[in-house]
Design a protein around this motif. Structure first.
Motif, PDB file in Angstrom:
ATOM      1  N   ASN A 110      -1.612   5.019  -5.629  1.00 18.11           N
ATOM      2  CA  ASN A 110      -1.181   3.618  -5.477  1.00 18.11           C
ATOM      3  C   ASN A 110      -1.626   2.997  -4.148  1.00 18.11           C
ATOM      4  OD1 ASN A 110       1.558   4.890  -7.139  1.00 18.11           O
ATOM      5  ND2 ASN A 110       0.308   3.308  -8.053  1.00 18.11           N
ATOM      6  N   GLY A 111      -2.855   3.285  -3.751  1.00 18.39           N
ATOM      7  CA  GLY A 111      -3.416   2.653  -2.551  1.00 18.39           C
ATOM      8  C   GLY A 111      -3.006   3.302  -1.241  1.00 18.39           C
ATOM      9  N   ARG A 112      -2.344   4.468  -1.301  1.00 23.07           N
ATOM     10  CA  ARG A 112      -1.897   5.130  -0.071  1.00 23.07           C
ATOM     11  C   ARG A 112      -2.357   6.583  -0.087  1.00 23.07           C
ATOM     12  NH1 ARG A 112       2.398   0.982   0.330  1.00 23.07           N
ATOM     13  NH2 ARG A 112       2.514   1.264   2.555  1.00 23.07           N
ATOM     14  N   ILE A 113      -2.598   7.148   1.109  1.00 24.92           N
ATOM     15  CA  ILE A 113      -3.042   8.541   1.196  1.00 24.92           C
ATOM     16  C   ILE A 113      -1.897   9.448   0.734  1.00 24.92           C
ATOM     17  CG2 ILE A 113      -3.773  10.401   2.762  1.00 24.92           C
ATOM     18  CD1 ILE A 113      -4.968   8.172   4.572  1.00 24.92           C
ATOM     19  N   SER A 114      -2.169  10.322  -0.232  1.00 22.55           N
ATOM     20  CA  SER A 114      -1.100  11.214  -0.697  1.00 22.55           C
ATOM     21  C   SER A 114      -1.380  12.663  -0.319  1.00 22.55           C
ATOM     22  CB  SER A 114      -0.891  11.079  -2.203  1.00 22.55           C
ATOM     23  OG  SER A 114      -2.101  11.310  -2.878  1.00 22.55           O
ATOM     24  N   ASP A 115      -2.662  13.022  -0.069  1.00 30.17           N
ATOM     25  CA  ASP A 115      -2.968  14.377   0.365  1.00 30.17           C
ATOM     26  C   ASP A 115      -3.923  14.311   1.558  1.00 30.17           C
ATOM     27  OD1 ASP A 115      -4.309  16.976   0.614  1.00 30.17           O
ATOM     28  OD2 ASP A 115      -3.116  17.488  -1.146  1.00 30.17           O
ATOM     29  N   VAL A 116      -3.365  14.556   2.733  1.00 32.80           N
ATOM     30  CA  VAL A 116      -4.120  14.343   3.977  1.00 32.80           C
ATOM     31  C   VAL A 116      -5.331  15.278   4.066  1.00 32.80           C
ATOM     32  CG1 VAL A 116      -3.976  14.432   6.501  1.00 32.80           C
ATOM     33  CG2 VAL A 116      -2.114  13.439   5.192  1.00 32.80           C
TER      34      VAL A 116
END
Ligand SMILES: Nc1ncnc2c1ncn2[C@@H]1O[C@H](COP(=O)(O)OP(=O)(O)OP(=O)(O)O)[C@@H](O)[C@H]1O
Ligand SMILES: [Mg+2]
Length: 331
Positions: free
Chosen positions: A67-73
């Motif tokens: 959804n437009g955000r980093i989820s796995d760095v």
């Protein structure tokens, strides 16, 4: 060759767009990573997308954003480093990296951007951030300091960002967790329901691109491969514009309802200005055939769609990198 290189980076859920200031080239690659045996990187970017849906059991394909955000760095870090290595310029010593970021970013998310851009070959990089809506306004050449208010919508793959900017800052914003991928999912579900036929997300995307027409003038059909849900056997089937467009329309209804609610939250004097001036739209999903007229009718105001579509935000970062007077908009 310049010692210090600058890159503008718009990390999207479906694709990463990178502007290389030395060559003035923009490149875009799938934001995907394929992992073998749960431990080693097998493919990154477009190569990973090629494998998506047809990998052997020991290879999994992931998207490091949601959804437009980093989820796995760590996956995002691997993708970013590889895609930067694939640009025409050498990364060089201490590159300047300009990221477009979500408006309501938390401290943890901010740290994620620093983490993905400060290790290995990027350990001496200088990191700058600009809110996506500001980059979008820059690419539209909207006077950002306009005190009256401008509304922008970025319709991406897993998110639709609504923002009002006034006086050089974001006055109000909201992110709807619906984007182009939800349209693909809705097409998969509609084909399954109507035709007892299971198609892949990739096939649904191809149907979306070739058959959707919100203006209702297209009457076409495509033969595609899938699986019969009654007996589990592979077969081909015909999908019509009607099925695809109805599925897309149902998702678009949800998005427009949210936009109408958002408009209600805007102070009346600013809302009047926005409705008179029209709403600015960008993002890959604005390419849907018939979208401008559909939104125009539903929102009862003009919509202005960027000809840069999915590259719009990175074009805005390019403007900010190239124009010293715009550096004041960096976070
Ligand atoms: N011709 C087209 N018709 C409809 N949709 C399209 C078309 N071309 C691209 N898209 C859609 O645009 C979306 C990608 O847009 P974009 O690159 O702006 O998203 P993103 O930045 O990766 O995602 P997000 O901003 O949500 O993180 C995909 O869902 C893709 O299917
Ligand atoms: Mg995006």
């Amino acid at each position: 060759m310049a010692l210090h290189h600058s890159f503008g980076i718009d990390i999207g859920t479906s694709t990463v767009k990178i502007y290389d200031h030395s060559s003035e080239q923009i490149q875009k690659e799938r934001n995907m990573i394929a992992i073998r045996d749960a431990e080693s990187v097998y493919a990154i970017g477009n190569d990973a997308y090629e494998l998506f849906g047809k990998t052997p059991e020991n290879i999994e394909v992931y998207t490091p954003m949601s959804n437009g955000r980093i989820s796995d760095v760590s996956m995002m870090e691997a993708v970013l480093h590889t895609l930067l290595e694939r640009t025409q310029s050498r990364i060089g010593y201490g590159p300047a990296l300009y990221f477009s970021v979500p408006t309501d970013m938390s401290e943890i998310e901010k740290r994620a951007y620093h983490t993905i851009a400060s290790r290995g070959m990027l350990r001496r990089s200088r990191i700058f951030m600009v809110e996506r809506a500001i980059a979008d306004a820059a690419a539209f050449e909207i006077p950002i300091t306009n005190p009256k208010g401008t509304m922008l919508i970025n319709f991406g793959a897993q998110s639709t960002c609504l923002s009002v900017i006034a006086d050089g800052r974001i006055l109000i914003s909201n992110v709807i967790p619906i984007g182009g991928q939800n349209l693909n999912d809705a097409i998969v579900a509609a084909v399954r329901r109507k035709n007892h036929f299971m198609i892949s997300g990739k096939t649904a995307k191809r149907l979306k691109l070739s058959l959707t027409d919100l203006s209702g003038s297209k009457l076409e059909a495509r033969k595609v491969a899938g699986i019969d849900t009654r007996n589990g056997l592979p077969r081909s089937g015909v999908v019509t514009t009607f099925t695809v467009t109805s599925a897309v329309r149902s998702e678009m209804e949800k998005i427009t309802d949210e936009i109408l609610l958002f408009l209600q939250r805007i102070p009346p004097q600013v809302r009047t200005v926005i409705l008179n001036e029209g709403i600015y739209l960008c993002g890959g999903s604005t390419k849907i055939t018939g979208l401008p007229k559909y939104l125009n009718d539903r929102l009862e105001c003009a919509v202005r769609i960027s000809g840069n579509y999915d590259l719009h935000t990175v074009c805005g970062i390019k403007k900010i990198i190239s124009d010293a007077s715009m550096k004041t908009y960096l976070l």
